[in-house]
Each structure stands twice: as C-alpha cells, then as structure tokens.
Design an enzyme around this catalytic site. Structure first.
Site, PDB file in Angstrom:
ATOM      1  N   ASP A 104      44.433  45.650  46.360  1.00  0.00           N
ATOM      2  CA  ASP A 104      45.012  44.810  46.087  1.00  0.00           C
ATOM      3  C   ASP A 104      46.599  44.666  45.474  1.00  0.00           C
ATOM      4  O   ASP A 104      47.488  45.069  46.272  1.00  0.00           O
ATOM      5  CB  ASP A 104      43.933  43.455  44.749  1.00  0.00           C
ATOM      6  CG  ASP A 104      44.300  42.838  43.946  1.00  0.00           C
ATOM      7  OD1 ASP A 104      46.027  42.324  43.973  1.00  0.00           O
ATOM      8  OD2 ASP A 104      43.323  41.948  43.581  1.00  0.00           O
ATOM      9  N   VAL A 154      38.801  36.978  46.682  1.00  0.00           N
ATOM     10  CA  VAL A 154      37.522  36.753  47.791  1.00  0.00           C
ATOM     11  C   VAL A 154      36.313  37.335  47.001  1.00  0.00           C
ATOM     12  O   VAL A 154      36.679  38.404  45.965  1.00  0.00           O
ATOM     13  CB  VAL A 154      38.681  37.083  48.249  1.00  0.00           C
ATOM     14  CG1 VAL A 154      39.600  36.257  49.101  1.00  0.00           C
ATOM     15  CG2 VAL A 154      38.401  38.860  47.962  1.00  0.00           C
ATOM     16  N   ASP A 160      32.809  41.580  44.584  1.00  0.00           N
ATOM     17  CA  ASP A 160      31.639  40.700  43.515  1.00  0.00           C
ATOM     18  C   ASP A 160      32.455  40.155  42.003  1.00  0.00           C
ATOM     19  O   ASP A 160      34.133  40.327  42.661  1.00  0.00           O
ATOM     20  CB  ASP A 160      31.246  41.986  42.946  1.00  0.00           C
ATOM     21  CG  ASP A 160      32.219  42.824  41.601  1.00  0.00           C
ATOM     22  OD1 ASP A 160      33.354  42.851  42.064  1.00  0.00           O
ATOM     23  OD2 ASP A 160      31.582  42.659  40.552  1.00  0.00           O
ATOM     24  N   ARG A 166      27.971  39.728  46.127  1.00  0.00           N
ATOM     25  CA  ARG A 166      28.189  41.323  46.873  1.00  0.00           C
ATOM     26  C   ARG A 166      27.021  40.642  48.316  1.00  0.00           C
ATOM     27  O   ARG A 166      27.552  41.229  49.041  1.00  0.00           O
ATOM     28  CB  ARG A 166      27.625  42.221  45.881  1.00  0.00           C
ATOM     29  CG  ARG A 166      28.892  42.957  45.139  1.00  0.00           C
ATOM     30  CD  ARG A 166      28.133  43.990  45.112  1.00  0.00           C
ATOM     31  NE  ARG A 166      28.438  44.914  43.115  1.00  0.00           N
ATOM     32  CZ  ARG A 166      29.429  44.891  43.328  1.00  0.00           C
ATOM     33  NH1 ARG A 166      31.023  45.170  43.885  1.00  0.00           N
ATOM     34  NH2 ARG A 166      30.085  46.198  42.192  1.00  0.00           N
TER      35      ARG A 166
END
Ligand code: XMP
Length: 185
Positions: A104, A154, A160, A166
């Site tokens: 990210d 996401v 999670d 998950r």
C-alpha cells in the site's frame, strides 16, 4: 457495525491462475539456488498467499515469519510500520524471498527489506500478491507482483478488516457503509 462486502475484485479462479504463473516466474529465477532459498513471510495477511505459493515452488526452502504492525484495531489507515518480532532461519549467504500480501504505502515492506538486508543474505527479492499501484513508493522494490489494483480497501484471501474476512477465497472490496478511517490511539 461491521462493513460488508461490496464486490469481488479478484475471483478464486483468477487467484489460482496468477499464483501458479508467479510460482513459475519465481522458480525460474531461483533455478540455480543450489542451497535452497529462505522465505520471509509477513504475518498475518500473507498466510493464504504463502500457502498456495510455496506448494507450487519445487525447491528446497526454509520459511521464516515476521510480524509488522501498521494498523491498530478497526481502521483502514496505514500508520507507520514497526517490525515487532520475527522468527527466521539463518539467512546469511542465502537467497531470500520476502512474501507479503499487499503493498500500500510501502512502509511494511521497507522495514522488512531493510532488516533482512542487514542479515548478510546473498540476495533479497520480494513477492507480493497485490500492489496499490498509484501509492507504492519507488524506493520499495518489488520483483514479483500478482495484481496491480486501484486504491480501494480489500479483504479476503488472507487480508482482513479488523481481524475478519481472511477466510474468503476471493479478494473483495469493502462496502463504503462501514466505519471510515480512524486515528490510531
Ligand atoms: P503498507 O502501507 O505498509 O501496508 O504498504 C501494508 C500492510 O497494510 C495492510 N493493508 C491492507 N490490509 N486491505 C487489507 O486488508 C487493504 O486494502 C490493505 N492495505 C494495506 C496489510 O496488512 C499490509 O501488509
């Protein structure tokens, strides 16, 4: 209230096919790694990706674990990453492959890459399932990428939201109705 799933972004079939292709790329890269490789996986979001990937890698390997915290509790905001703990084989002189779920802001991979580089490995490469391509910084190199995705939060396939989702077999986008970003206290 817990946010719900908005839509499936990457289907189970697409994940299976792409992970198989990634494994072929990785196996070809390490064709000559006689002594085997060391995998360093970043918990916990990469557990499903790791399990599917390594079963397709026909080579000798040892697997180590690293814990990095970047989120605290129910937030979608990535805070400063801190390497909390790790349990690694001796990686000195070995080819190391860092396996993570998603890049990210790149903070998580940056701390793991730096820490592994300090252990005198022969090489360090990185494989991620997902990359938020608009945000990933240039100084965090990634050698193997499953999917480049847009900047959406996401879940699923190991990822999670506040500890849940998950186990979804696909990658999904969370609905906007849930709690928005909150500061970490
Ligand atoms: P950075 O910003 O350090 O983030 O590259 C990497 C870690 O943050 C988590 N993360 C996410 N988790 N959905 C998630 O479930 C996301 O969209 C998301 N973006 C970042 C994840 O733990 C990752 O290793």
């Amino acid at each position: 209230m817990e946010p719900t799933i908005d839509r499936i972004l990457i289907s189970e079939n697409a994940l299976r096919d792409r992970v198989a292709a990634l494994a072929e790329e990785i196996a070809a890269t390490y064709r000559d790694a006689d002594g085997g490789i060391a995998i360093v996986t970043v918990l916990a979001g990469s557990i499903v990706f790791l399990a599917d990937l390594i079963r397709r890698l026909p080579m000798r390997m040892r697997v180590g674990l690293a814990m990095v915290s970047s989120y605290a509790g129910p937030t979608r905001v990535s805070e400063g990453a801190v390497l909390r703990s790790w349990s690694l084989p001796d990686v000195a002189g070995l080819d190391v492959l860092i396996v993570d779920d998603i890049v990210d802001t790149g903070g998580t991979l940056r701390v793991v890459q730096r820490a592994v580089a300090g252990l005198d490995p022969r090489s360090v490469r990185t494989a991620v399932l997902l990359r938020k391509v608009a945000k990933a910084p240039a100084d965090v190199s990634v050698d193997f990428v499953g999917f480049d995705i847009e900047d959406v939060f996401v879940v699923g396939y190991g990822l999670d939201y506040d500890g849940v989702y998950r186990n979804l077999p696909y990658v999904a986008v969370l609905a906007d109705g849930g709690p928005g970003p909150r500061p970490v206290s």
